[in-house]
Design an enzyme around this catalytic site. Structure first.
Site, PDB file in Angstrom:
ATOM      1  N   ARG A 415      10.647  43.595   8.491  1.00 16.86           N
ATOM      2  CA  ARG A 415      11.263  43.907   9.785  1.00 16.86           C
ATOM      3  C   ARG A 415      12.139  45.165   9.639  1.00 16.86           C
ATOM      4  NH1 ARG A 415      15.195  41.029  14.131  1.00 16.86           N
ATOM      5  NH2 ARG A 415      13.775  41.025  15.862  1.00 16.86           N
ATOM      6  N   LYS A 448      26.216  33.459  16.711  1.00 13.19           N
ATOM      7  CA  LYS A 448      24.864  33.117  16.238  1.00 13.19           C
ATOM      8  C   LYS A 448      24.599  33.985  15.013  1.00 13.19           C
ATOM      9  CE  LYS A 448      20.009  33.603  17.673  1.00 13.19           C
ATOM     10  NZ  LYS A 448      19.134  33.961  18.806  1.00 13.19           N
ATOM     11  N   ASP A 450      22.330  35.173  12.102  1.00 14.66           N
ATOM     12  CA  ASP A 450      20.892  35.258  11.847  1.00 14.66           C
ATOM     13  C   ASP A 450      20.620  35.819  10.453  1.00 14.66           C
ATOM     14  OD1 ASP A 450      18.189  35.204  12.428  1.00 14.66           O
ATOM     15  OD2 ASP A 450      18.370  36.347  14.285  1.00 14.66           O
ATOM     16  N   ASN A 452      16.967  37.632   9.042  1.00 17.14           N
ATOM     17  CA  ASN A 452      15.596  37.822   9.494  1.00 17.14           C
ATOM     18  C   ASN A 452      14.597  38.278   8.452  1.00 17.14           C
ATOM     19  OD1 ASN A 452      15.183  37.005  12.217  1.00 17.14           O
ATOM     20  ND2 ASN A 452      16.742  38.491  12.786  1.00 17.14           N
ATOM     21  N   CYS A 498      20.846  30.476  12.149  1.00 19.25           N
ATOM     22  CA  CYS A 498      19.553  30.954  12.619  1.00 19.25           C
ATOM     23  C   CYS A 498      18.991  31.822  11.507  1.00 19.25           C
ATOM     24  CB  CYS A 498      19.768  31.787  13.885  1.00 19.25           C
ATOM     25  SG  CYS A 498      18.321  32.693  14.449  1.00 19.25           S
ATOM     26  N   ASP A 520      11.902  30.369  16.886  1.00 16.87           N
ATOM     27  CA  ASP A 520      11.765  31.437  17.887  1.00 16.87           C
ATOM     28  C   ASP A 520      10.657  31.111  18.872  1.00 16.87           C
ATOM     29  OD1 ASP A 520      13.799  32.990  17.028  1.00 16.87           O
ATOM     30  OD2 ASP A 520      12.581  34.397  15.886  1.00 16.87           O
TER      31      ASP A 520
HETATM   32  C1  GLA Z   1      15.614  36.448  15.268  1.00 19.22           C
HETATM   33  C2  GLA Z   1      16.162  35.264  16.044  1.00 19.22           C
HETATM   34  C3  GLA Z   1      15.984  35.499  17.513  1.00 19.22           C
HETATM   35  C4  GLA Z   1      16.682  36.784  17.913  1.00 19.22           C
HETATM   36  C5  GLA Z   1      16.164  37.953  17.087  1.00 19.22           C
HETATM   37  C6  GLA Z   1      16.986  39.193  17.332  1.00 19.22           C
HETATM   38  O1  GLA Z   1      14.227  36.511  15.392  1.00 19.22           O
HETATM   39  O2  GLA Z   1      15.582  34.071  15.632  1.00 19.22           O
HETATM   40  O3  GLA Z   1      16.488  34.416  18.264  1.00 19.22           O
HETATM   41  O4  GLA Z   1      18.068  36.618  17.706  1.00 19.22           O
HETATM   42  O5  GLA Z   1      16.204  37.659  15.698  1.00 19.22           O
HETATM   43  O6  GLA Z   1      16.559  40.259  16.588  1.00 19.22           O
END
Ligand code: GLA
Length: 709
Positions: A415, A448, A450, A452, A498, A520
């Site tokens: 990403r 939140k 995260d 990723n 998350c 997601d």
């Molecule tokens: C991840 C989270 C999503 C959102 C995106 C933002 O995929 O799970 O809910 O916050 O990142 O980039």
């Protein structure tokens, strides 16, 4: 008393409300597991303590059932501990030096190597009312030189004397997390694990074991969940002598580390339990335990709006304010701005790591939006991804050395981002500082958090300075420390875990997180399967679900608003649709669901959960036509059930849905969907069930029950 030592037999008798767990010290001083299951008389297990020898190929068979053994001698099963001492000896022989029972429910077994000053405390904490035992170990190096730890499991659980062993677990991938799997174990090992640096969507550190005959409502089930958010493994090993041991802890793969003289290592907690009440009771025990002993707070989840699916990176103050005004009309309680508010973050290619408010998007800072959100009666929340960095960012240009890397390799970008080595003290400080700054200069009530991408090239430069460390361990330790510190500094802020959806959810993370973003994938039909899989181990109290657009971008599926709401009302309700485009009629209908949700919220989030008709158990697993779930308030006075019909076939059939958890003698007022309320006896509802007027495709309904005095 939950824990008793029977001196005469050298046996430990651990009792929970509905189970016995028995082990003893044999004449060699090793601790042998003897029994776990429905209650028995512990003293009667004494005869099981004798040594077992089969042949010179299978000498000391009893070492397979050691309560916590090191790799030494004839120990060939997955070991609790494997070490190399400074003199090169790679054999750790543990025997019991003593034990302590403290309070009603804690036991420490003190094991020590027969030659070296290496000590292992094996700790038990009994949650008698939940039929659970928390276990973890603490390893202390009392030697004058370092000891290399190559494997250290948090616990080993033994299940014996079943005719067959069936393992239940979950698997998945991004946007398809928590898919239930069942497999009969044959001799050998089945490993569930993560080597990706976080808990992962591919497996989750939870297991259940039965003889193949347990169902939702009855049957013996042994189960456990490990609280670790980095590389972990759970090994289910069936030996040729017919028993199963489940070893779990931090993954040993690439995970060796040095324990310096005088240092201790404490493993994560691995909780295990037994129930005769089937998979349903297993889940309810875990859910109650999480609510009462794991989660940092017991607040009910707020109804939230999140702008991610509506705007993605195109975040502006005006756009967000317009969404906030719509959200307020729906009855939303918390307005959350997702990715795209900071740095030069206009896409996923840049800006990650630059945690300043983007001045073009928010010319007057975030305060203007926060004030508007507050004036609309909502609180404000924000998305962050502190462990990551885009190479195209000021942070990376200043500190390329903060990312994981090996000198001769190009870091893998996923990403378009790299990961920060959170194990470095300066990176930990950076994250704590920017988060503290953000939370102390803005009225933010929700974060939140995260992550990723997976970890790759887990090196820290210069490599030679880090040879004794485990980068894998340090990342997670620092993550936990940061969350603990932020919670202490900002007790009014709630946190969501998350990781690209549900990739970092486990009992370790849930000690710090109030809620979890589980996928997601917000397609309400796919979500039922994901939510159901999640519910085996984790409580609806933390499960966040959003209502989003139809047709849905992921599967192209169209679903009515009622179905989308019912699916999302099964946990913490959120709305993630582009509500700016919703008509007044849609807003009014949605506001009705939000108001209804607020009425049933305490039942959903704190009640006892029943998978009445799980998707995973239909004639074709995962393709059952009707799915139904029920929640019963802890005081038994109210209940609610959700029913989903996937598709109607071959004409209407009269359906009845038998309910659970009701008092057979009591009368209940039943409101099934739009039908007039009716009064029915508990016994009828339990056996015959509620008649369902459900026809068509993607139909759903909600059934409310109230016990009459
Ligand atoms: C991840 C989270 C999503 C959102 C995106 C933002 O995929 O799970 O809910 O916050 O990142 O980039």
């Amino acid at each position: 008393m939950s824990i008793v030592y029977l001196e005469q037999h050298r046996l430990f008798d651990i009792r929970t409300a509905r189970s016995s767990y028995v082990f003893g010290i044999n004449e060699k001083g090793t601790v042998q597991h003897l029994y776990w299951g429905a209650p028995v008389e512990a003293a009667d297990c004494a005869e099981l303590l004798r040594g077992r020898h089969h042949s010179s190929f299978d000498a000391d068979v009893d070492r397979e059932t050691e309560e916590y053994g090191g790799w030494s001698g004839c120990h060939y099963a997955e070991p609790g501990l494997k070490v190399t001492f400074a003199d090169g000896v790679r054999d750790v022989r543990l025997s019991c030096e003593g034990f302590e029972i403290s309070g009603e429910n804690e036991l420490v077994l003190r094991l020590k190597d027969d030659h070296y000053e290496l000590r292992v405390d094996v700790r038990y904490k009994v949650m008698a009312e939940h039929d659970l035992i928390e276990r973890h170990v603490r390893v202390t190096n009392g030697e004058a030189l370092p000891v290399r730890i190559e494997q250290v499991m948090a616990a080993i659980w033994s299940v014996q004397r079943l005719p067959a062993y069936r393992l239940t677990h979950v698997t998945g991938r991004w946007a398809g997390e928590f898919q239930l799997r069942r497999t009969v174990l044959s001799e050998g090992k089945k490993t569930l694990e993560s080597r990706r640096g976080f808990t992962g969507p591919h497996a989750n550190p939870w297991f259940a074991l039965d003889d193949g005959g347990a169902g939702e409502e009855a049957g013996d089930v042994w189960f456990g969940a490990l609280g670790w958010s980095g590389n972990w493994k759970i090994v289910a090993e069936k030996t040729t002598f017919g028993h199963v041991r489940i070893a779990g802890g931090v993954n040993d793969f690439d995970g060796a580390f040095e324990l310096a003289p005088g240092e201790s290592y404490t493993s994560p907690v691995f909780v295990g339990g037994f129930t005769a009440g089937g998979f349903g009771e297993m889940s309810r025990l875990l859910h109650r335990y999480e609510r009462e002993h794991v989660l940092p707070t017991r607040k009910l989840r707020k109804v939230l709006y999140n702008s991610w699916e509506a705007t993605e990176f195109a975040v502006t103050a005006e756009g967000q304010k317009a969404l906030a005004r719509q959200a307020a009309r729906l009855g939303v309680e918390r307005f959350v701005v997702d990715d795209g508010w900071f740095g030069q973050r206009h896409s996923d290619r840049a800006g990650l790591g630059d945690w300043y408010v983007n001045p073009e998007k928010f010319p007057n800072g975030l305060k203007e939006l926060i004030d508007e959100v507050k004036s609309l009666g909502m609180e404000f929340g924000l998305w962050v991804e502190p462990e990551s960095v885009n190479p195209d960012s000021e942070l990376y240009r200043q500190h390329p050395e903060w990312t994981y890397q090996f000198p001769t390799r190009t870091g893998t970008q996923l990403r378009n981002q790299l990961l920060l080595n959170l194990g470095l003290p300066e990176v930990k400080r950076f994250v704590l500082d920017f988060m503290t700054d953000l939370l102390s200069t803005h009225d933010i009530r929700f974060i939140k958090w995260d992550m990723n991408r997976t970890v790759t090239e887990p090196g820290a430069l210069p490599l030679e300075d880090h040879s004794g460390e485990s980068v894998w361990l340090r990342h997670v330790w620092h993550l936990y420390e940061i969350w603990a510190e932020l919670r202490a500094r900002f007790p009014h802020v709630e946190f969501e875990t998350c990781a690209g959806g549900g990739s970092r959810i486990d009992l370790g993370m849930l000690r710090f997180a109030d809620q979890a973003w589980i996928s997601d994938n917000t397609d309400a039909r796919d979500r039922l399967a994901i939510q159901e899989g999640f519910s085996y181990a984790y409580a609806p109290a933390v499960m966040m679900c959003w209502v989003t657009e139809s047709p849905h971008g992921f599967n192209g599926r169209s679903l009515p608003l009622s179905y989308r709401f019912h699916s999302a009302m099964m946990g913490g309700l959120g709305i993630g649709a582009d509500i700016g485009k919703w008509s007044d009629a849609e807003i009014a209908e949605a506001a009705g669901y939000v108001a209804l949700y607020k009425q049933i919220r305490p039942l959903v989030l704190e009640g006892d959960f029943y998978r009445l008709k799980p998707l995973g158990s239909g004639p074709e697993p995962g393709r059952s036509n009707v799915a139904a779930y029920q929640y019963v308030g802890r005081d038994g006075k109210e209940a609610v059930a959700f029913v989903f019909l996937h598709s109607q076939h071959f004409g209407a059939e009269t359906r009845h849905l038998p309910l659970r958890g009701l008092d057979p003698e009591a009368a209940y007022e039943v409101q099934a969907g739009e039908a007039e309320p009716a009064v029915r006896r508990g016994s009828t509802l339990l056996r015959l069930g509620v008649p369902l007027e459900l026809r068509g495709d993607y139909k759903s309904m909600l059934i409310r029950l109230r016990k009459l005095p």
